[in-house]
Scaffold this motif. Structure first.
Motif, PDB file in Angstrom:
ATOM      1  N   ILE A  83      -8.689  -0.686   4.270  1.00  0.00           N
ATOM      2  CA  ILE A  83      -8.294  -1.040   2.905  1.00  0.00           C
ATOM      3  C   ILE A  83      -8.218   0.208   2.032  1.00  0.00           C
ATOM      4  CG2 ILE A  83      -8.969  -2.336   0.852  1.00  0.00           C
ATOM      5  CD1 ILE A  83     -10.315  -4.361   2.753  1.00  0.00           C
ATOM      6  N   ASN A  84      -9.200   1.088   2.141  1.00  0.00           N
ATOM      7  CA  ASN A  84      -9.210   2.304   1.329  1.00  0.00           C
ATOM      8  C   ASN A  84      -8.052   3.228   1.667  1.00  0.00           C
ATOM      9  OD1 ASN A  84     -11.486   1.642  -0.163  1.00  0.00           O
ATOM     10  ND2 ASN A  84     -12.901   2.581   1.291  1.00  0.00           N
ATOM     11  N   ASN A  85      -7.775   3.379   2.966  1.00  0.00           N
ATOM     12  CA  ASN A  85      -6.710   4.293   3.383  1.00  0.00           C
ATOM     13  C   ASN A  85      -5.333   3.824   2.945  1.00  0.00           C
ATOM     14  OD1 ASN A  85      -8.575   5.964   4.599  1.00  0.00           O
ATOM     15  ND2 ASN A  85      -8.217   5.188   6.652  1.00  0.00           N
ATOM     16  N   SER A  86      -5.194   2.527   2.689  1.00  0.00           N
ATOM     17  CA  SER A  86      -3.896   2.018   2.242  1.00  0.00           C
ATOM     18  C   SER A  86      -3.564   2.494   0.830  1.00  0.00           C
ATOM     19  CB  SER A  86      -3.886   0.491   2.276  1.00  0.00           C
ATOM     20  OG  SER A  86      -4.679  -0.043   1.226  1.00  0.00           O
ATOM     21  N   GLY A  87      -4.597   2.791   0.035  1.00  0.00           N
ATOM     22  CA  GLY A  87      -4.382   3.209  -1.342  1.00  0.00           C
ATOM     23  C   GLY A  87      -3.977   2.085  -2.270  1.00  0.00           C
ATOM     24  N   LYS A  88      -3.993   0.837  -1.794  1.00  0.00           N
ATOM     25  CA  LYS A  88      -3.540  -0.292  -2.607  1.00  0.00           C
ATOM     26  C   LYS A  88      -4.668  -0.757  -3.532  1.00  0.00           C
ATOM     27  CE  LYS A  88       0.184  -0.523   0.050  1.00  0.00           C
ATOM     28  NZ  LYS A  88       1.499  -0.030  -0.376  1.00  0.00           N
ATOM     29  N   PRO A  89      -4.397  -0.898  -4.831  1.00  0.00           N
ATOM     30  CA  PRO A  89      -5.437  -1.366  -5.748  1.00  0.00           C
ATOM     31  C   PRO A  89      -5.744  -2.853  -5.622  1.00  0.00           C
ATOM     32  CG  PRO A  89      -3.726  -0.132  -6.910  1.00  0.00           C
ATOM     33  CD  PRO A  89      -3.203  -0.461  -5.553  1.00  0.00           C
ATOM     34  N   VAL A  90      -4.821  -3.629  -5.028  1.00  0.00           N
ATOM     35  CA  VAL A  90      -5.037  -5.065  -4.868  1.00  0.00           C
ATOM     36  C   VAL A  90      -4.894  -5.432  -3.401  1.00  0.00           C
ATOM     37  CG1 VAL A  90      -4.350  -5.693  -7.205  1.00  0.00           C
ATOM     38  CG2 VAL A  90      -2.620  -5.565  -5.411  1.00  0.00           C
ATOM     39  N   LEU A  91      -5.610  -6.483  -3.008  1.00  0.00           N
ATOM     40  CA  LEU A  91      -5.659  -6.853  -1.595  1.00  0.00           C
ATOM     41  C   LEU A  91      -4.368  -7.485  -1.093  1.00  0.00           C
ATOM     42  CD1 LEU A  91      -9.280  -8.252  -1.552  1.00  0.00           C
ATOM     43  CD2 LEU A  91      -8.483  -6.206  -0.376  1.00  0.00           C
ATOM     44  N   GLY A  92      -3.600  -8.089  -1.995  1.00  0.00           N
ATOM     45  CA  GLY A  92      -2.360  -8.709  -1.565  1.00  0.00           C
ATOM     46  C   GLY A  92      -1.406  -7.729  -0.927  1.00  0.00           C
ATOM     47  N   ASP A  93      -1.317  -6.506  -1.472  1.00  0.00           N
ATOM     48  CA  ASP A  93      -0.415  -5.498  -0.927  1.00  0.00           C
ATOM     49  C   ASP A  93      -0.827  -5.066   0.473  1.00  0.00           C
ATOM     50  OD1 ASP A  93       1.004  -5.574  -3.276  1.00  0.00           O
ATOM     51  OD2 ASP A  93       0.017  -3.831  -4.158  1.00  0.00           O
ATOM     52  N   VAL A  94      -2.108  -5.211   0.811  1.00  0.00           N
ATOM     53  CA  VAL A  94      -2.591  -4.843   2.141  1.00  0.00           C
ATOM     54  C   VAL A  94      -2.357  -5.974   3.129  1.00  0.00           C
ATOM     55  CG1 VAL A  94      -4.578  -4.027   3.459  1.00  0.00           C
ATOM     56  CG2 VAL A  94      -4.344  -3.388   1.055  1.00  0.00           C
ATOM     57  N   LEU A  95      -2.772  -7.186   2.759  1.00  0.00           N
ATOM     58  CA  LEU A  95      -2.725  -8.322   3.683  1.00  0.00           C
ATOM     59  C   LEU A  95      -1.304  -8.727   4.041  1.00  0.00           C
ATOM     60  CD1 LEU A  95      -5.160 -10.014   4.833  1.00  0.00           C
ATOM     61  CD2 LEU A  95      -5.743  -8.452   3.007  1.00  0.00           C
ATOM     62  N   GLN A  96      -0.395  -8.685   3.082  1.00  0.00           N
ATOM     63  CA  GLN A  96       0.948  -9.189   3.341  1.00  0.00           C
ATOM     64  C   GLN A  96       1.745  -8.306   4.297  1.00  0.00           C
ATOM     65  OE1 GLN A  96       2.860 -10.067  -0.420  1.00  0.00           O
ATOM     66  NE2 GLN A  96       1.992 -12.110  -0.456  1.00  0.00           N
ATOM     67  N   GLN A  97       1.199  -7.153   4.687  1.00  0.00           N
ATOM     68  CA  GLN A  97       1.890  -6.292   5.631  1.00  0.00           C
ATOM     69  C   GLN A  97       1.462  -6.546   7.072  1.00  0.00           C
ATOM     70  OE1 GLN A  97       1.470  -2.205   4.377  1.00  0.00           O
ATOM     71  NE2 GLN A  97       2.481  -2.555   2.415  1.00  0.00           N
ATOM     72  N   MET A  98       0.549  -7.493   7.293  1.00  0.00           N
ATOM     73  CA  MET A  98       0.102  -7.774   8.650  1.00  0.00           C
ATOM     74  C   MET A  98       1.193  -8.496   9.440  1.00  0.00           C
ATOM     75  SD  MET A  98      -3.858  -8.911   8.100  1.00  0.00           S
ATOM     76  CE  MET A  98      -4.153  -8.825   9.876  1.00  0.00           C
ATOM     77  N   PRO A  99       1.329  -8.202  10.740  1.00  0.00           N
ATOM     78  CA  PRO A  99       2.412  -8.799  11.536  1.00  0.00           C
ATOM     79  C   PRO A  99       2.380 -10.323  11.614  1.00  0.00           C
ATOM     80  CG  PRO A  99       1.493  -6.891  12.664  1.00  0.00           C
ATOM     81  CD  PRO A  99       0.600  -7.165  11.492  1.00  0.00           C
ATOM     82  N   ALA A 100       1.204 -10.936  11.528  1.00  0.00           N
ATOM     83  CA  ALA A 100       1.114 -12.398  11.658  1.00  0.00           C
ATOM     84  C   ALA A 100       1.570 -13.120  10.400  1.00  0.00           C
ATOM     85  CB  ALA A 100      -0.323 -12.805  11.988  1.00  0.00           C
ATOM     86  N   ILE A 101       1.836 -12.380   9.327  1.00  0.00           N
ATOM     87  CA  ILE A 101       2.234 -12.989   8.059  1.00  0.00           C
ATOM     88  C   ILE A 101       3.745 -12.892   7.908  1.00  0.00           C
ATOM     89  CG2 ILE A 101       2.089 -12.754   5.560  1.00  0.00           C
ATOM     90  CD1 ILE A 101      -0.829 -11.910   5.961  1.00  0.00           C
ATOM     91  N   SER A 102       4.383 -14.041   7.689  1.00  0.00           N
ATOM     92  CA  SER A 102       5.837 -14.072   7.564  1.00  0.00           C
ATOM     93  C   SER A 102       6.233 -15.277   6.732  1.00  0.00           C
ATOM     94  CB  SER A 102       6.485 -14.136   8.955  1.00  0.00           C
ATOM     95  OG  SER A 102       6.100 -15.307   9.639  1.00  0.00           O
ATOM     96  N   GLY A 103       7.544 -15.485   6.584  1.00  0.00           N
ATOM     97  CA  GLY A 103       8.027 -16.647   5.845  1.00  0.00           C
ATOM     98  C   GLY A 103       8.094 -16.400   4.358  1.00  0.00           C
ATOM     99  N   ASN A 104       7.854 -17.452   3.584  1.00  0.00           N
ATOM    100  CA  ASN A 104       7.953 -17.391   2.124  1.00  0.00           C
ATOM    101  C   ASN A 104       6.584 -17.170   1.498  1.00  0.00           C
ATOM    102  OD1 ASN A 104      10.721 -17.711   1.513  1.00  0.00           O
ATOM    103  ND2 ASN A 104      10.602 -19.876   2.036  1.00  0.00           N
ATOM    104  N   ALA A 105       6.163 -15.924   1.433  1.00  0.00           N
ATOM    105  CA  ALA A 105       4.953 -15.604   0.681  1.00  0.00           C
ATOM    106  C   ALA A 105       5.340 -15.345  -0.776  1.00  0.00           C
ATOM    107  CB  ALA A 105       4.264 -14.382   1.285  1.00  0.00           C
TER     108      ALA A 105
END
Length: 959
Positions: A83-105
């Motif tokens: 999470i820290n290495n991503s540099g993202k201030p919010v968790l949504g920007d990190v989680l939504q890049q995972m391969p298992a996440i798709s469709g209409n987020a």
């Protein structure tokens, strides 16, 4: 070279090949183990003799307290460093890049389109990020904090500094967590035992010089012999970015008959003014078959007919230039995590957080005209044409009924401002039944509350606008500042307030039952009671009238209040039975059984079970499989949401039928006369709503989730771990808003269809008998949905090595990928002509981006005070369905996309400070175009990056 043969795609394929070879190396591993037992520092599952010496924990996807990290559940974990290495201030920007996440987020790149949308739970523009595991939708992904569900599943609400790790389980888990856990669960595990004070500042900006984000967080904690407390505050702010700032979104693009056209709305500030041919002929306009033509203001103030010219097809308004591709947002978070041990057998804990988010979306000024009820009489001094502009001819006025349409730029842009407050507290007692007992227990109370206040500035108030026009506001000449000041009196600010709350009490207990030769049978059981409620209020002048299908403001912003609640009582249990241990070809064999019975006050009782197998033929290899029943009870919105107007095009099967044919379909074609020409206009009114609004009943979605996989941690290659999982999820009776065409065709084919009562036609006393004036299209149980695929992961901590006298540092590499083989939907099973469509590898308005391949490759390095990370994210090519505005069924290709990001960090121990810098979307990759296919910005903002190359920096000091 083809798009899908880029470096990351090749890496994924090589990774899968490596996994196959790793499986083939099992025989070699068995020989190596016989000759060389694993060293003590090699990660291997504990045997039955040493399991009790380790601390058991509850793992995501199971109720059993386990020592094993790897279980039957395929959990992917994001730790704090990720999470820290991503540099993202919010968790949504990190989680939504995972391969298992798709469709209409949904995320802050999705702009709002105003009030009164179909679901108050799922608005865009409010700064929220919600995840869709397996592309099954955000309603089928359960979001948890320490195993307790959130009332508001916006993952941006959770302060990142509060999180120790994030567990993502991408399989059905209804027996463990209850409703909604169909695509899987996202479980945020909180930090413990934090000591000291940590303060961090962050900033970032795009290479275009916009989209700046900045913020800070402060965390402090103390841990003693029998207590622990951690608290913190977090603040971040994102600047909005207008669509005109990017080439791909500066104007709406349309694909029509194979040609790309940069177009806009025909509602223009200078007016689309319909005139009789006797007047329009002076401009040289082409007179249409109705004897009229359209003109628009060309010069002057519009007081003279000479100020006008013929309206051309190129006279359009670029509304896209005023939309946000990133919404404005500010978040303030606070959290407290604490525990206190009264004794070795009893402790109290509290986990609490609060979030305050202010955000806003923006749309262009409203289109408005006679179709909305506006009337400009011939006698009005601002009207130079001597005809009356009105929706219909007015009795006694033969020169009336001419159309007038404009874009009310004088009223200002529509700004949709949101203020969201969310609080959640989970507290309780936990302990064990005696010092020597293996049995532990937890008694918890979970309360959460969300209030979202939405205000839509500059929505047109029809009576107020009419009054302004009647008072002399020259709506023909909006460029005049004095006119704009008068027109400002014709707008208002409706308010839509949505609140929801969850109250839950739960008791569960876990422990050992009795010993078997292979180990001890474990059991976890419990019960809970939960009540969920919601309320949605709308300003009185914005409430939709179900009789007239209008409100005081424009129809698009009309809404309906709604409220309701339900409660659920659940009992659940899970047992782990060790069958074999340390036997030939059975280092361990465990059977995991689970069951949950849920009684909903709205839909009754449902019981769901699971069976899971964990088999290790050798210590290095885990063969796992889970079959579980899944369900999703109707949520509050699907039950109680009020009416919202939708105006689709209806293909009415009752048109052009003889009397004998109509007699065969009395329910669907009630009041339709023989040889009826059809609805006029073809666009009819339909009311989306929750089921209870039309006294309809719902039942839960039900189905199965299957996962079969292998995990291999070879002792002959320390630091390597790889896994492959096949998954399949099937659902029936899916909860969906029925379409008007489906309602009518279902009733047409079956006079006893339950949907016949949804159709309302003009009766024989009407001037237009048979005309459809309303169809109710509530949420119903209709449709089947299934998806199948394979996940593959590879993690390797590269053994330390030296290059001569030089120490290059330490390296770790990882690959995470997901392949969707099928994504099949049957929207109307059992109906004539029903068919199943496979959406895998496609983009559609209904299901969003279901790319077949998604993957990430990450390489980490550290040496001394330095560390760095390179990450590459891949989204395979796909096909956009029905992309041509003029030709039905035309599909277009969308190219594959690879994003690269870099992070570099350096710690300065002497001042207790660490500095990190990074670049996202290093190659400034543009999103693929899909034109007007359900995309306000010509691209899929739920999947692709729209800001471009982005630079960020962070400084962290710890005392």
């Amino acid at each position: 070279m083809k798009h899908d043969m880029n470096r990351l795609s090749l890496a994924i394929r090589l990774g899968l090949t490596a996994g196959i070879f790793a499986m083939a190396g099992i025989a070699q591993a068995q020989t190596a183990q016989a000759d060389n037992p694993p060293s003590t520092d090699q990660a291997k599952p504990p045997s039955k003799n040493d399991a009790k010496t380790l601390k058991a924990v509850t793992v995501t996807g199971s109720l059993i307290r386990r020592v094993d990290v790897e279980t039957a559940s395929p959990v992917v974990t994001l730790d704090r460093s990720t999470i820290n290495n991503s540099g993202k201030p919010v968790l949504g920007d990190v989680l939504q890049q995972m391969p298992a996440i798709s469709g209409n987020a949904t995320n802050p790149q999705n702009n709002s389109n105003g009030g009164g949308v179909a679901s108050p739970l799922l608005e865009g523009g409010d700064g929220a990020s919600r995840v869709s595991l397996r592309g099954l939708g955000i309603n089928r992904t359960l979001v948890l904090v320490n195993g307790q569900r959130m009332a508001n599943a916006d993952i941006n609400l959770i302060p990142p500094d509060m999180i120790e790790r994030v567990d993502v389980l991408a399989e059905g888990a209804s027996t463990v967590y209850g409703s909604d856990a169909i695509g899987g669960v996202v479980n945020f595990i909180l930090r413990k035992d934090f000591k000291g004070v940590q303060f961090s500042l962050n900033d970032g900006i795009s290479s275009h010089g916009d989209g700046q984000r900045r913020g800070f967080n402060l965390t402090a904690g103390q841990t003693g012999q029998n207590y622990s407390i951690t608290g913190g505050i977090d603040y971040n702010k994102y600047d909005p970015v207008l669509g005109v700032r990017r080439k791909f979104s500066k104007q709406q693009l349309y694909l029509s008959s194979g040609s790309v056209v940069a177009a806009g709305s025909s509602s223009i500030p200078t007016g689309r003014i319909q005139l009789p041919g006797s007047i329009a002929s002076q401009y040289g306009c082409d007179i249409n078959s109705s004897g009229t033509a359209n003109v628009t203001l060309a010069q002057g103030n519009g007081s003279s007919q000479s100020d006008y010219r013929c309206r051309l097809p190129s006279d359009t308004y670029n509304y896209a230039a005023l939309n946000y591709i990133q919404t404005a947002q500010k978040r303030t978070n606070a959290f407290v995590l604490g525990s206190y041990d009264f004794s070795d057998n009893l402790s109290v804990f509290v986990d609490a957080f609060y979030n305050h988010t202010v955000s806003s979306g923006q749309d262009a000024p409203s289109p408005v005209g006679t179709g909305d009820g506006l009337i400009i009489p011939a006698s009005n001094p601002i009207n130079p044409f001597g005809v009356t502009f009105s929706q219909n001819p007015i009795a006694g006025d033969p020169n009336s009924g001419y159309n007038f349409q404009t874009r009310l730029t004088g009223g200002g842009t529509r700004v949709h401002s949101y203020t969201t407050d969310t609080g959640q507290i989970n507290t309780g007692l936990r302990g064990r039944f005696g010092q020597e007992s293996s049995w532990t227990w937890d008694a918890t109370i979970n309360y959460s509350h969300t209030k979202r206040d939405q205000r839509d500035t500059n929505e047109i108030d029809i009576p107020a606008l009419q009054a302004a026009v009647d008072a002399g506001a020259n709506i023909f000449d909006q460029a005049d500042p004095s006119v704009s000041a008068l027109l400002k009196k014709g707008v208002d600010t409706p308010e839509y307030v949505f609140t929801q709350a969850t109250k839950q009490v739960q008791f569960d207990t876990s422990g050992e039952l009795w010993d078997l030769p292979a180990g001890t049978i474990q059991l976890s059981a419990g019960a809970l009671y939960r009540k969920q409620s919601m309320k949605y209020t709308v300003s009185s002048f914005a409430v939709l009238d179900p009789v007239t299908t209008t409100c005081q403001i424009l129809q698009e912003a009309c809404g309906s209040p709604g409220s309701g609640s339900f409660n659920v009582k659940e009992v659940f249990a899970e047992t782990l039975i060790p069958l074999l241990s340390e036997q030939p070809l059975a280092y361990s064999l465990n059977l995991d059984l689970g069951v949950r019975t849920s009684n909903y006050s709205t839909t009754g009782t449902t019981t769901n079970g699971k069976i899971a197998i964990e088999w290790r033929p050798i210590a290095d290899l885990l063969v796992r499989g889970t079959v579980s029943q899944v369900f999703r009870a109707p949520n509050l919105d699907e039950l109680y949401d009020g009416r919202t107007l939708v105006q689709p095009t209806l293909n009415d099967p009752c048109a052009h039928l003889s009397a004998a044919q109509l007699a065969q379909h009395p329910a669907a074609c009630q009041y339709v006369p023989p040889n009826w020409a059809g609805n006029s206009p073809a666009q009819v009114n339909t009311f989306y709503s929750g089921a209870a609004t039309v006294d309809a009943k719902l039942k839960p979605e039900k189905g199965k989730s299957i996962d079969i996989g292998l995990v291999y941690d070879p002792s002959w290659l320390p630091g390597l771990s790889t896994s492959v999982d096949f998954w399949h999820i099937y659902l029936s009776d899916t909860l969906t808003a029925i379409q008007g065409d489906t309602v009518v065709s279902s009733c047409y084919n079956n006079n006893a269809s339950p949907y016949c009562s949804f159709i309302h036609r003009q009766d024989n006393t009407s001037r237009q008998p048979g005309q459809v004036f309303l169809i109710n299209t509530p949420v119903v149980n209709l449709g089947n949905l299934s998806t199948t695929g394979i996940d593959y992961t590879l993690r390797y901590k590269i053994p330390h090595f030296n290059l001569g006298d030089m120490d290059p540092g330490n390296f770790k590499a990882s690959l995470s990928s997901s392949y969707t083989s099928t994504y099949k939907n049957s929207a109307t099973p059992g109906e004539p002509g029903a068919r199943t469509i496979n959406y895998a590898g496609t983009y559609s308005q209904q299901f969003g981006n279901i790319s077949r391949w998604r993957g990430t490759v990450t390489l980490n390095w550290n040496k001394g005070n330095w560390n760095a990370q390179w990450q590459s994210r891949y989204i395979n090519k796909l096909t956009a369905l029905n992309a041509d505005a003029a030709i039905s069924g035309v599909n277009i290709p969308m190219a594959s996309v690879t994003y690269h990001s870099l992070q570099l960090g350096y710690a300065v121990p002497s001042i207790h400070t660490r500095f990190d810098v990074g670049v996202d979307n290093l190659s400034n990759k543009l999103p693929p175009l899909i034109y007007q296919n359900g995309a306000n910005y010509n691209v899929d903002t739920a999947t692709y990056d729209v800001l471009g190359r982005y630079y960020w920096a962070r400084a962290t000091v710890k005392f």
